[in-house]
Design an enzyme around this catalytic site. Structure first.
Site, PDB file in Angstrom:
ATOM      1  N   PRO A  92       0.713  -1.487  -0.113  1.00  0.00           N
ATOM      2  CA  PRO A  92       0.151   0.124   0.046  1.00  0.00           C
ATOM      3  C   PRO A  92       0.936   1.282   0.021  1.00  0.00           C
ATOM      4  O   PRO A  92       2.078   1.230   0.073  1.00  0.00           O
ATOM      5  CB  PRO A  92      -0.889  -0.207   1.287  1.00  0.00           C
ATOM      6  CG  PRO A  92      -0.095  -0.891   2.048  1.00  0.00           C
ATOM      7  CD  PRO A  92       0.813  -1.863   1.496  1.00  0.00           C
ATOM      8  N   SER A 130       4.400  -8.819  -6.224  1.00  0.00           N
ATOM      9  CA  SER A 130       3.964  -7.659  -6.076  1.00  0.00           C
ATOM     10  C   SER A 130       4.301  -6.654  -6.661  1.00  0.00           C
ATOM     11  O   SER A 130       5.481  -6.740  -7.233  1.00  0.00           O
ATOM     12  CB  SER A 130       4.044  -7.148  -4.522  1.00  0.00           C
ATOM     13  OG  SER A 130       3.666  -8.263  -3.748  1.00  0.00           O
ATOM     14  N   LEU A 226      -0.619   3.488 -18.851  1.00  0.00           N
ATOM     15  CA  LEU A 226      -1.791   3.026 -18.949  1.00  0.00           C
ATOM     16  C   LEU A 226      -2.814   4.284 -18.487  1.00  0.00           C
ATOM     17  O   LEU A 226      -3.791   4.773 -18.992  1.00  0.00           O
ATOM     18  CB  LEU A 226      -1.989   1.781 -18.350  1.00  0.00           C
ATOM     19  CG  LEU A 226      -1.682   0.635 -19.035  1.00  0.00           C
ATOM     20  CD1 LEU A 226      -1.904  -0.696 -18.263  1.00  0.00           C
ATOM     21  CD2 LEU A 226      -2.543   0.256 -20.311  1.00  0.00           C
ATOM     22  N   CYS A 275      -4.371  -0.370  -8.306  1.00  0.00           N
ATOM     23  CA  CYS A 275      -2.825  -0.195  -8.713  1.00  0.00           C
ATOM     24  C   CYS A 275      -2.599   1.172  -9.329  1.00  0.00           C
ATOM     25  O   CYS A 275      -1.465   1.833  -8.828  1.00  0.00           O
ATOM     26  CB  CYS A 275      -2.656  -0.992  -9.717  1.00  0.00           C
ATOM     27  SG  CYS A 275      -2.406  -2.651  -9.023  1.00  0.00           S
ATOM     28  N   PHE A 337     -14.857  -0.515  -9.186  1.00  0.00           N
ATOM     29  CA  PHE A 337     -13.880   0.353 -10.245  1.00  0.00           C
ATOM     30  C   PHE A 337     -14.119   0.073 -11.866  1.00  0.00           C
ATOM     31  O   PHE A 337     -13.760   0.871 -12.243  1.00  0.00           O
ATOM     32  CB  PHE A 337     -12.598   0.473  -9.648  1.00  0.00           C
ATOM     33  CG  PHE A 337     -11.619  -0.707 -10.008  1.00  0.00           C
ATOM     34  CD1 PHE A 337     -10.849  -0.426 -11.057  1.00  0.00           C
ATOM     35  CD2 PHE A 337     -11.584  -1.891  -9.526  1.00  0.00           C
ATOM     36  CE1 PHE A 337      -9.968  -1.215 -11.631  1.00  0.00           C
ATOM     37  CE2 PHE A 337     -10.629  -2.941  -9.969  1.00  0.00           C
ATOM     38  CZ  PHE A 337      -9.903  -2.750 -11.130  1.00  0.00           C
TER      39      PHE A 337
HETATM   40  P1  NAI Z   1      -4.249  -8.202  -1.935  1.00  0.00           P
HETATM   41  O1  NAI Z   1      -4.530  -7.215  -0.868  1.00  0.00           O
HETATM   42  O2  NAI Z   1      -5.536  -8.642  -2.394  1.00  0.00           O
HETATM   43  O3  NAI Z   1      -3.809  -9.565  -1.420  1.00  0.00           O
HETATM   44  C1  NAI Z   1      -2.431  -9.367  -0.670  1.00  0.00           C
HETATM   45  C2  NAI Z   1      -2.519 -10.772   0.391  1.00  0.00           C
HETATM   46  O4  NAI Z   1      -1.426 -10.700   1.227  1.00  0.00           O
HETATM   47  C3  NAI Z   1      -3.671 -10.479   1.460  1.00  0.00           C
HETATM   48  O5  NAI Z   1      -4.538 -11.422   1.516  1.00  0.00           O
HETATM   49  C4  NAI Z   1      -2.794 -10.408   2.907  1.00  0.00           C
HETATM   50  O6  NAI Z   1      -3.500 -11.021   3.921  1.00  0.00           O
HETATM   51  C5  NAI Z   1      -1.744 -11.070   2.427  1.00  0.00           C
HETATM   52  N1  NAI Z   1      -0.455 -10.831   3.318  1.00  0.00           N
HETATM   53  C6  NAI Z   1       0.025  -9.743   3.629  1.00  0.00           C
HETATM   54  N2  NAI Z   1       1.130  -9.828   4.480  1.00  0.00           N
HETATM   55  C7  NAI Z   1       1.491 -11.317   4.489  1.00  0.00           C
HETATM   56  C8  NAI Z   1       2.499 -12.352   5.097  1.00  0.00           C
HETATM   57  N3  NAI Z   1       3.409 -11.598   5.696  1.00  0.00           N
HETATM   58  N4  NAI Z   1       2.304 -13.459   5.004  1.00  0.00           N
HETATM   59  C9  NAI Z   1       1.360 -13.994   4.282  1.00  0.00           C
HETATM   60  N5  NAI Z   1       0.307 -13.188   3.559  1.00  0.00           N
HETATM   61  C10 NAI Z   1       0.321 -11.787   3.929  1.00  0.00           C
HETATM   62  O7  NAI Z   1      -3.653  -7.597  -2.944  1.00  0.00           O
HETATM   63  P2  NAI Z   1      -3.322  -7.889  -4.804  1.00  0.00           P
HETATM   64  O8  NAI Z   1      -4.496  -6.989  -5.170  1.00  0.00           O
HETATM   65  O9  NAI Z   1      -3.285  -9.318  -4.806  1.00  0.00           O
HETATM   66  O10 NAI Z   1      -2.090  -7.010  -4.848  1.00  0.00           O
HETATM   67  C11 NAI Z   1      -0.820  -7.898  -4.509  1.00  0.00           C
HETATM   68  C12 NAI Z   1       0.337  -7.063  -5.125  1.00  0.00           C
HETATM   69  O11 NAI Z   1       0.218  -7.221  -6.531  1.00  0.00           O
HETATM   70  C13 NAI Z   1       0.334  -5.345  -4.992  1.00  0.00           C
HETATM   71  O12 NAI Z   1       1.555  -5.128  -4.973  1.00  0.00           O
HETATM   72  C14 NAI Z   1      -0.318  -5.085  -6.141  1.00  0.00           C
HETATM   73  O13 NAI Z   1      -0.003  -3.823  -6.371  1.00  0.00           O
HETATM   74  C15 NAI Z   1       0.212  -5.948  -7.257  1.00  0.00           C
HETATM   75  N6  NAI Z   1      -0.894  -6.077  -8.416  1.00  0.00           N
HETATM   76  C16 NAI Z   1      -2.052  -5.987  -8.558  1.00  0.00           C
HETATM   77  C17 NAI Z   1      -2.946  -6.187  -9.390  1.00  0.00           C
HETATM   78  C18 NAI Z   1      -4.460  -6.171  -9.354  1.00  0.00           C
HETATM   79  O14 NAI Z   1      -4.993  -6.240 -10.325  1.00  0.00           O
HETATM   80  N7  NAI Z   1      -4.851  -6.103  -8.124  1.00  0.00           N
HETATM   81  C19 NAI Z   1      -2.175  -6.368 -10.890  1.00  0.00           C
HETATM   82  C20 NAI Z   1      -0.954  -6.501 -10.695  1.00  0.00           C
HETATM   83  C21 NAI Z   1      -0.095  -6.382  -9.676  1.00  0.00           C
END
Ligand code: NAI
Length: 483
Positions: A92, A130, A226, A275, A337
């Site tokens: 974040p 990430s 984008l 993002c 969104f």
């Molecule tokens: P999200 O918030 O849906 O998932 C992240 C997960 O990581 C959460 O469920 C959280 O509980 C878990 N977590 C955090 N710390 C942890 C730890 N120490 N041990 C185990 N689990 C832990 O996030 P999302 O959307 O999946 O994004 C993840 C990354 O990917 C971000 O950096 C984002 O910028 C990137 N990203 C996201 C996209 C999207 O469309 N949402 C596309 C491309 C990249």
């Protein structure tokens, strides 16, 4: 390739879940375990009701779960057993301290890295999935090697380019897979190992390998480009409204140039999602830290235009309705969104609703995929707080009494003075607008923030229609909105 590869992914979110499900589907000989500290999320992945809505995801998970795809809260055990560890935790925007409001908060990343160092007993390839600031790999490498107990770690950057709403399609047929690694023999070997995983279904010429920093920066740059396209067309949409040009016609003509291309040129109430804003702020911060304020300001403008577009929309709504929406029912159709996702992170609907609530409107919201609980939480949360784990978020937010959430577009619009379309759900194209008109207050207004309706058809019914970037009704010209 010799012994069976084991993959573990830390973070079972929008990225970790779908990407690992597709790897498991395409590589039946690889065991994939997705781990998360959030038990409710893991329970949901193991249930009939997956924690995220994504077309095609259910089928993929059903086919592999229990075969070679597993979801678990036993983080340490599965990390210890894995050969390749993907880290897909949230990154974040920092809310406090140095770089607050801009820099990426790497707390979750750092704790994941320290945990990997603690529990590992064999060599590991650690993959950044990430989106992270440039040079994060170096920090992670330091944490791991300073705690290594003789274990060899290779860090790779493998940013994810999937888009929510089309995640499965994007993962099946990616435009490219990007893998960055160290240019040492061990680094190259690690890159090759990850390449072999993707080569199960991605053509070789679509797998790009680079150095670590190029891979990390490419992801930030891609998201910035984008988002910039959207802000560019949105900036033009304001000028279209002022001049009588039609933004759809302009975007079509511009996009016909093969150097520009036709995709991602739809004017709208603004971009959202977890993002774009976060990654651009992060890019801006990195530019500032590297003594490049001109470059930082250039990218900052993309976000400023996005904020302008949202407030411009609210101002248009209020100005058209005699400069006040106080006590008036306004229907909001769509809160996610974008279409085909239930994700509301940074959705423009939040800012639009705040704007309308600021003018004391009564809002009735309908979105086919978003729950009342989620909407109330989103509206009561402070900026940037949404991307911190749920247990840090307010559990019982003070519900907005002026906001009701209903499960039907007709219910939302009944007795309303105006309706705002904020998500481009397909079903909003085919609503019975005559029926909606008959049940609304008059004059009845439609404010289409996604250009999903045909303004001419709605005008024939009797609506006063505002569509982003389209020629204005005489009514709207008489009630100019000050942005
Ligand atoms: P999200 O918030 O849906 O998932 C992240 C997960 O990581 C959460 O469920 C959280 O509980 C878990 N977590 C955090 N710390 C942890 C730890 N120490 N041990 C185990 N689990 C832990 O996030 P999302 O959307 O999946 O994004 C993840 C990354 O990917 C971000 O950096 C984002 O910028 C990137 N990203 C996201 C996209 C999207 O469309 N949402 C596309 C491309 C990249």
């Amino acid at each position: 390739c010799g012994k069976m590869v084991k993959i573990c992914c830390i973070g079972a979110g929008y990225v970790g879940g779908p990407t690992m499900a597709v790897i498991a589907l395409k590589c039946p000989a690889i065991e994939v375990v997705v781990v998360d500290i959030a038990k409710p999320r893991i329970d949901a992945w193991n249930s009939e009701q997956l924690p995220i809505y994504e077309p095609g995801l259910d089928e993929v998970v059903k086919e592999c779960r229990g075969r070679n795809l597993f979801f678990s809260t036993d983080v340490e055990k599965h990390v210890a057993e894995a050969d390749i560890i993907f880290v897909s935790v949230n990154t974040p925007t920092k809310t406090r301290g140095l770089g607050a409001g801009k820099a990426a908060d790497l707390t979750y990343w750092e704790s994941a890295a320290r945990m990997i160092a603690d529990v590992s007993k064999s060599d590991k390839i650690v993959v950044e999935k990430s989106t992270v600031p440039v040079k994060t790999a170096e920090a992670i490498e330091k944490i791991l090697t300073h705690n290594s107990k003789g274990i060899n770690y290779q860090i790779l950057s493998n940013p994810e380019f999937l888009a929510e709403g089309t995640a499965i399609e994007d993962l099946f047929k990616p435009d490219r897979v990007l893998i960055g690694g160290r240019e040492t023999p061990e680094g190259k070997k690690a890159v090759q190992a990850l390449k072999e995983v993707y080569a199960h279904w991605v053509p070789e010429d679509r797998i790009i390998t680079t150095n670590l920093w190029s891979a990390e920066l490419s992801k930030l740059a891609a998201n910035a480009f984008l988002a910039q396209r959207i802000s560019s067309v949105n900036a033009i949409s304001a000028l279209c409204e002022a001049t009588g040009a039609n933004v759809s016609e302009v975007a079509y003509a511009v996009g016909k140039d093969t150097r520009i291309g036709p995709k991602f040129l739809n004017a709208s109430v603004g971009f959202g999602g977890s993002c774009f804003q976060k990654d651009i702020l992060n890019l801006v911060y990195i530019c500032e830290c590297n003594g490049l304020p001109e470059v930082a300001n250039y990218w900052k403008q993309v976000i400023k235009i996005n904020d302008y577009q949202k407030s411009r929309f609210v101002n248009r709504v209020v100005a058209s309705m005699f400069n006040t929406v106080s006590g008036k029912k306004i229907a909001v159709l769509g809160f996610a969104f974008k279409k085909d996702t239930g994700d509301t992170r940074e959705t423009p609907a939040i800012d639009v609703c705040h704007g309308l609530l600021g003018d004391k409107a009564q809002i009735s919201i309908y979105d086919p995929q978003v729950t009342e609980d989620q909407i109330q939480r989103d509206l009561s949360m402070a900026k940037f707080d949404w991307d911190h784990p749920r247990h840090l978020q307010p559990t019982s937010p003070t519900a907005f009494k002026q906001v009701s959430v209903v499960w039907d577009a007709y219910e939302a619009t009944k007795g309303a003075h105006g309706l705002c379309i904020l998500t481009e759900w397909d079903e909003f194209k085919t609503l019975d607008y005559q029926r909606i008109f008959d049940n609304m207050q008059k004059p009845a207004f439609v404010f289409d923030g996604r250009n999903v309706v045909d303004p001419e058809k709605l005008r024939e019914i009797g609506f006063i229609v505002y569509s982003i970037g389209k020629p204005l009704d005489a009514w709207l010209k008489d009630m100019p909105a000050v942005a």
